[in-house]
Design a protein around this motif. Structure first.
Motif, PDB file in Angstrom:
ATOM      1  N   SER A 239       0.788  -1.253  -0.021  1.00 22.38           N
ATOM      2  CA  SER A 239      -0.172   0.006   0.100  1.00 22.38           C
ATOM      3  C   SER A 239       0.946   1.455  -0.016  1.00 22.38           C
ATOM      4  O   SER A 239       2.123   1.293   0.101  1.00 22.38           O
ATOM      5  CB  SER A 239      -1.017  -0.085   1.104  1.00 22.38           C
ATOM      6  OG  SER A 239      -0.212   0.255   2.344  1.00 22.38           O
TER       7      SER A 239
ATOM      8  N   SER B 188      -3.742  -5.599  -1.055  1.00 18.75           N
ATOM      9  CA  SER B 188      -2.980  -4.585   0.059  1.00 18.75           C
ATOM     10  C   SER B 188      -1.776  -5.492   0.476  1.00 18.75           C
ATOM     11  O   SER B 188      -0.781  -4.636   0.729  1.00 18.75           O
ATOM     12  CB  SER B 188      -4.344  -4.526   0.833  1.00 18.75           C
ATOM     13  OG  SER B 188      -5.323  -3.931   0.570  1.00 18.75           O
TER      14      SER B 188
ATOM     15  N   SER C 238      -7.937  -6.425  -2.183  1.00 14.99           N
ATOM     16  CA  SER C 238      -7.697  -5.200  -1.597  1.00 14.99           C
ATOM     17  C   SER C 238      -8.680  -4.112  -1.785  1.00 14.99           C
ATOM     18  O   SER C 238      -9.555  -4.339  -2.579  1.00 14.99           O
ATOM     19  CB  SER C 238      -6.469  -4.544  -2.455  1.00 14.99           C
ATOM     20  OG  SER C 238      -6.839  -4.429  -3.698  1.00 14.99           O
TER      21      SER C 238
ATOM     22  N   LYS D 128      -5.141   1.931   0.510  1.00 19.85           N
ATOM     23  CA  LYS D 128      -4.707   0.413  -0.114  1.00 19.85           C
ATOM     24  C   LYS D 128      -5.294   0.112  -1.221  1.00 19.85           C
ATOM     25  O   LYS D 128      -6.333   0.587  -1.657  1.00 19.85           O
ATOM     26  CB  LYS D 128      -5.096  -0.665   1.190  1.00 19.85           C
ATOM     27  CG  LYS D 128      -4.493  -0.520   2.144  1.00 19.85           C
ATOM     28  CD  LYS D 128      -5.073  -1.550   3.425  1.00 19.85           C
ATOM     29  CE  LYS D 128      -4.340  -1.475   4.638  1.00 19.85           C
ATOM     30  NZ  LYS D 128      -4.920  -2.576   5.991  1.00 19.85           N
ATOM     31  N   GLY D 129      -4.663  -0.623  -2.081  1.00 21.24           N
ATOM     32  CA  GLY D 129      -5.352  -1.036  -3.338  1.00 21.24           C
ATOM     33  C   GLY D 129      -4.596  -0.560  -4.565  1.00 21.24           C
ATOM     34  O   GLY D 129      -3.830   0.314  -4.497  1.00 21.24           O
TER      35      GLY D 129
END
Length: 407
Positions: A196, A248, A260, A266-267
């Motif tokens: 992340s 993530s 995620s 995140k993601g």
């Protein structure tokens, strides 16, 4: 119609923030976020009272700092985040804040950094990457030695990890990187790398891109940018199998696939944005085209439950997603990003109007906090939400997003 709806919400946010009595001094959730909102709301509206609010909040912030016995050094909850804010204000055309007015904080930060560095944590929110974000933005001659000291520490940690990772098997490679990128994860239960922007490898990549742009150890920075970009791309998934290109966390135990969230922290979204910048800096047209295609595919993800969105905040909510897509559109001109940004901004407004500021949570998650909870914060509150909304109707350059590693 959209513009008037945004102004209606900004007026409510203005009243809420400037009638709050928070004593929180962190950039994450306290007074610094309120000051940032007022700064950009002033640029949008020219309301003179907002300048007074900023000056009053600065006085409160300095008073609270004077009586705090122990303050962490990290970016999001500690001194370097406050230092970043003060530097940001001094560079604006709204408040005349002279360097001498906050030089004591710069000195305090430098003293603490000379004594002890969080060498075992390279992440953005609480580790070396966040500290470097402050030092790079601050750009003070008096801090040049400590800046280079931390840059060298970052390089040393990364070089050691990367060299070993390329000479060992995948298990040991992941373990080595995890020690400095994700030290909070229990290595005995699972073996993971945090990818992340907030607490992982993408945040480190963002700092390396800044170092390159500022001509700080340019060749070393470029080599590490190339290696980390390669590592992140090596963890790419088939989005049809798990709803995202990147997890993530990447895990090697039992070939486990981690979905995620679709958010700033995140993601795919922030990872792809930084990878686009990296490919551009590397002048790798093939890689840039591949990442751009992935980004366009990602812009069509629309289900907030399926995407793991939890609220309307910047950190892991709809206004953060809308903001990043808005930025991607402004930099590429690709309409898919504009449509995605508009979708998530409209959704944010719908829930603001529906929720009437009781808890700021999407309906599916409205039991997380009581109806009386209220957050003034930048990452998880109305300050950051307001800044994102301002950006959707304003031509003012949003330099505040350097606090999100997006500029």
């Amino acid at each position: 119609m959209y513009r008037s709806r945004v102004f209606d919400q900004l007026k409510k946010i203005d009243r809420l923030l400037n009638n709050s009595n928070t004593n929180d001094i962190s950039l994450r959730s306290g007074i610094p976020g309120i000051i940032l909102f007022n700064l950009y709301y002033y640029k949008l509206t020219g309301k003179e009272e907002l300048r007074e609010f900023i000056l009053n909040d600065l006085d409160v912030l300095f008073d609270l700092l004077e009586f705090k016995n122990k303050i962490t050094i990290d970016f999001i909850e500690g001194l370097t985040g406050i230092g970043w804010l003060l530097n940001h204000i001094s560079n604006s055309d709204v408040i005349s804040l002279h360097r001498k007015q906050f030089s004591a904080i710069d000195i305090l930060i430098s003293e603490q950094l000379y004594k002890k560095l969080p060498e075992e944590n390279l992440d953005f929110l609480y580790g070396l990457s966040g500290i470097l974000n402050y030092l790079i933005e601050n750009n003070q001659e008096s801090q040049s030695k400590v800046l280079l000291k931390i840059v060298n520490t970052l390089f040393k940690s990364l070089k050691k990890v990367l060299e070993k990772s390329f000479k060992t098997n995948i298990d040991e490679s992941v373990e080595e990187i995890s020690k400095v990128i994700s030290p909070q994860i229990d290595m005995n239960t699972d073996l993971k790398i945090n990818l992340s922007i907030a607490e992982g490898l993408t945040g480190v990549l963002a700092i390396l891109l800044k170092l390159f742009e500022k001509n700080i150890h340019k060749n070393k920075s470029l080599n590490l940018i190339r290696e980390i970009t390669h590592i992140i791309m090596s963890w790419k998934y088939d989005p049809n199998a798990c709803n995202s290109y990147f997890p993530s966390y990447s895990s090697i135990n039992n070939n486990q696939i981690h979905d995620s969230r679709f958010s700033w922290n995140k993601g795919d979204l922030s990872i792809l944005y930084l990878l686009l910048k990296s490919a551009s800096m590397l002048k790798d047209d093939r890689l840039y085209s591949e990442i751009l295609e992935m980004s366009i595919f990602t812009s069509h993800r629309k289900d907030f439950i399926e995407n793991g969105l939890r609220n309307i905040w910047i950190y892991n909510g709809t206004s953060g997603v809308a903001y990043v897509f808005h930025k991607m559109f402004s930099e590429t001109g690709i309409k898919d990003f504009r449509f995605a940004s508009e979708y998530w901004y409209y959704l944010t407004l719908e829930y603001l109007e529906l929720d009437d500021y009781n808890f700021g949570k999407l309906p599916a998650y409205n039991n997380w906090h009581s109806a009386n909870s209220f957050n003034t914060g930048f990452l998880e509150g109305f300050s950051g939400l307001g800044l994102s909304l301002i950006n959707s109707i304003s031509d003012v350059k949003p330099n505040w997003d350097s606090a999100l590693l997006l500029s």
